[in-house]
Motif scaffolding. Structure first.
Motif, PDB file in Angstrom:
ATOM      1  N   UNK A 160     -10.048 -39.650-125.651  1.00 38.75           N
ATOM      2  CA  UNK A 160      -9.521 -40.761-124.845  1.00 38.75           C
ATOM      3  C   UNK A 160      -8.033 -40.958-125.121  1.00 38.75           C
ATOM      4  N   UNK A 161      -7.363 -41.604-124.211  1.00 38.29           N
ATOM      5  CA  UNK A 161      -5.995 -42.041-124.459  1.00 38.29           C
ATOM      6  C   UNK A 161      -6.023 -43.282-125.316  1.00 38.29           C
ATOM      7  N   UNK A 162      -5.077 -43.400-126.243  1.00 36.38           N
ATOM      8  CA  UNK A 162      -5.028 -44.559-127.143  1.00 36.38           C
ATOM      9  C   UNK A 162      -3.623 -45.140-127.138  1.00 36.38           C
ATOM     10  N   UNK A 163      -3.509 -46.408-126.732  1.00 32.61           N
ATOM     11  CA  UNK A 163      -2.232 -47.122-126.794  1.00 32.61           C
ATOM     12  C   UNK A 163      -2.284 -48.057-127.990  1.00 32.61           C
ATOM     13  N   UNK A 164      -1.373 -47.850-128.927  1.00 22.08           N
ATOM     14  CA  UNK A 164      -1.327 -48.646-130.146  1.00 22.08           C
ATOM     15  C   UNK A 164      -0.131 -49.594-130.056  1.00 22.08           C
ATOM     16  N   UNK A 165      -0.395 -50.888-129.935  1.00 22.73           N
ATOM     17  CA  UNK A 165       0.662 -51.889-129.878  1.00 22.73           C
ATOM     18  C   UNK A 165       0.913 -52.390-131.294  1.00 22.73           C
ATOM     19  N   UNK A 177     -14.782 -45.480-123.273  1.00 18.47           N
ATOM     20  CA  UNK A 177     -13.642 -45.635-122.354  1.00 18.47           C
ATOM     21  C   UNK A 177     -12.740 -44.404-122.349  1.00 18.47           C
ATOM     22  N   UNK A 178     -12.057 -44.237-121.245  1.00 21.27           N
ATOM     23  CA  UNK A 178     -11.075 -43.165-121.135  1.00 21.27           C
ATOM     24  C   UNK A 178      -9.732 -43.596-121.720  1.00 21.27           C
ATOM     25  N   UNK A 179      -9.498 -44.912-121.746  1.00 17.75           N
ATOM     26  CA  UNK A 179      -8.272 -45.471-122.301  1.00 17.75           C
ATOM     27  C   UNK A 179      -8.619 -46.666-123.183  1.00 17.75           C
ATOM     28  N   UNK A 180      -8.154 -46.627-124.431  1.00 21.47           N
ATOM     29  CA  UNK A 180      -8.366 -47.732-125.358  1.00 21.47           C
ATOM     30  C   UNK A 180      -7.016 -48.305-125.753  1.00 21.47           C
ATOM     31  N   UNK A 181      -6.872 -49.617-125.597  1.00 18.45           N
ATOM     32  CA  UNK A 181      -5.644 -50.320-125.970  1.00 18.45           C
ATOM     33  C   UNK A 181      -5.928 -51.113-127.237  1.00 18.45           C
ATOM     34  N   UNK A 182      -5.177 -50.843-128.290  1.00 16.68           N
ATOM     35  CA  UNK A 182      -5.367 -51.540-129.566  1.00 16.68           C
ATOM     36  C   UNK A 182      -4.136 -52.400-129.827  1.00 16.68           C
ATOM     37  N   UNK A 183      -4.304 -53.705-129.709  1.00 18.40           N
ATOM     38  CA  UNK A 183      -3.191 -54.652-129.839  1.00 18.40           C
ATOM     39  C   UNK A 183      -3.131 -55.185-131.273  1.00 18.40           C
ATOM     40  N   UNK A 194       9.190 -62.241-119.117  1.00 20.68           N
ATOM     41  CA  UNK A 194       8.673 -61.680-120.362  1.00 20.68           C
ATOM     42  C   UNK A 194       8.754 -60.171-120.394  1.00 20.68           C
ATOM     43  N   UNK A 195       8.782 -59.549-119.220  1.00 17.22           N
ATOM     44  CA  UNK A 195       8.843 -58.095-119.119  1.00 17.22           C
ATOM     45  C   UNK A 195       9.754 -57.751-117.954  1.00 17.22           C
ATOM     46  N   UNK A 196      10.686 -56.823-118.184  1.00 15.59           N
ATOM     47  CA  UNK A 196      11.758 -56.590-117.210  1.00 15.59           C
ATOM     48  C   UNK A 196      11.868 -55.112-116.849  1.00 15.59           C
ATOM     49  N   UNK A 197      11.128 -54.705-115.812  1.00 12.91           N
ATOM     50  CA  UNK A 197      11.271 -53.351-115.272  1.00 12.91           C
ATOM     51  C   UNK A 197      10.872 -52.237-116.218  1.00 12.91           C
ATOM     52  N   UNK A 198       9.737 -52.390-116.899  1.00  9.51           N
ATOM     53  CA  UNK A 198       9.284 -51.398-117.880  1.00  9.51           C
ATOM     54  C   UNK A 198       8.487 -50.293-117.184  1.00  9.51           C
ATOM     55  N   UNK A 199       8.736 -49.058-117.603  1.00 11.10           N
ATOM     56  CA  UNK A 199       8.010 -47.905-117.053  1.00 11.10           C
ATOM     57  C   UNK A 199       7.563 -46.981-118.173  1.00 11.10           C
ATOM     58  N   UNK A 200       6.315 -46.562-118.122  1.00 12.86           N
ATOM     59  CA  UNK A 200       5.843 -45.487-118.994  1.00 12.86           C
ATOM     60  C   UNK A 200       4.454 -45.045-118.557  1.00 12.86           C
ATOM     61  N   UNK A 201       3.975 -43.964-119.171  1.00 13.77           N
ATOM     62  CA  UNK A 201       2.664 -43.418-118.823  1.00 13.77           C
ATOM     63  C   UNK A 201       2.002 -42.886-120.078  1.00 13.77           C
ATOM     64  N   UNK A 202       0.708 -42.591-119.961  1.00 10.07           N
ATOM     65  CA  UNK A 202      -0.039 -41.987-121.059  1.00 10.07           C
ATOM     66  C   UNK A 202      -1.044 -41.013-120.474  1.00 10.07           C
TER      67      UNK A 202
END
Length: 280
Positions: A205-210, A172-178, A22-30
């Motif tokens: 905070x860091x925010x990851x928006x999916x 939170x220091x990191x919020x993930x919004x799916x 389902x996921x193949x060698x993904x890299x990233x940062x925030x």
């Protein structure tokens, strides 16, 4: 040091036909204070990476990574107890389908209280006051009465606000919004997006928006990751991505926006003959 660092993350699931990658060698940062959008069509692995970070992969899931770190903590080596001290407190996630994500057997107040009881030393009275403050902060009407309601007694937009209140309860220091605005009407979508951005600006905070919605990306993101078939196709700041996309898949996504229509019909991803894709 980045808030969250992911290097070469691969996730596979056992199926009746064998292993599915389902996921193949993904890299990233925030970084702290950054809004990162992860964009791609359904099935591109956007949510899978975040579930891996949260430790919420299904029992048939398997993951490998060169690095999966949050504030220097190696998430691959944490015990279940150690992970529980971070997840829900320093890292929180707003899931898709808020009505399905809330427990139908407990009131909204009980579910917010559970989060506060797990991660703070507040007494019962303090937790109730904090729960009301949280619901007020997300624009919930009649917040005191809302505490006593069950999820089925609320609208989809109200349930989404409850989910956000639970997610930010412990700052939170990191919020993930799916896909935080899926299945909501346009007016409520804007309210939810504005709310998330206001909270992000206030707390740093860091925010990851999916999302798969490029309009949401344009409105919210500082930087964008584009995924296709479990691979990262492109990474760029939001202005560069829209003005000069490098990868064919990114160009396909942007070409499918209604405002970019040039003929009788919108192009689709299949028009671009991408095959298995390939990172730019």
């Amino acid at each position: 040091m980045a808030l969250l660092e992911i290097e070469n993350l691969t996730v596979e699931f056992d199926t009746v036909d064998g292993r599915f990658r389902a996921l193949d060698g993904v890299s990233y940062s925030i970084d702290a204070g950054e809004v990162l959008a992860v964009v791609g069509e359904s099935g591109s692995g956007k949510s899978v990476a975040m579930l891996a970070v949260m430790g919420l992969l299904a029992n048939n899931g398997h993951l490998w990574a060169d690095k999966l770190e949050f504030e220097g903590y190696d998430l691959l080596k944490l015990t279940t107890k150690q992970r529980r001290q971070i997840i829900g407190k320093d890292i929180s996630m707003i899931f898709q389908e808020p009505i399905a994500s809330l427990n139908p057997c407990f009131t909204v107040g009980a579910q917010i209280d559970e989060t506060l009881k797990e991660h703070t030393s507040m007494g019962r009275g303090e937790r109730k006051t904090r729960a009301i403050e949280l619901l007020d902060s997300v624009g919930m009407p009649e917040s005191k009465k809302a505490l006593k309601k069950y999820p089925h007694q609320m609208s989809g937009g109200q349930c989404q606000r409850v989910m956000i209140a639970m997610a930010i309860a412990c700052k939170p220091k990191l919020l993930i919004a799916d896909e935080p605005t899926t299945a909501l009407d346009v007016t409520i979508q804007k309210q939810i997006l504005d709310l998330l951005l206001d909270l992000q600006h206030e707390s740093g905070m860091g925010l990851i928006m999916i999302t798969h919605d490029m309009a949401v990306v344009a409105e919210t993101a500082d930087r964008v990751i584009v995924q296709y078939k479990g691979k990262k196709m492109e990474e760029a700041d939001v202005l560069s991505l829209f003005e000069n996309p490098k990868n064919p898949y990114t160009r396909a996504l942007l070409s499918a926006l209604p405002e970019n229509a040039t003929g009788d019909r919108l192009p689709t991803v299949s028009d671009f003959h991408l095959g298995d894709g390939g990172a730019a």
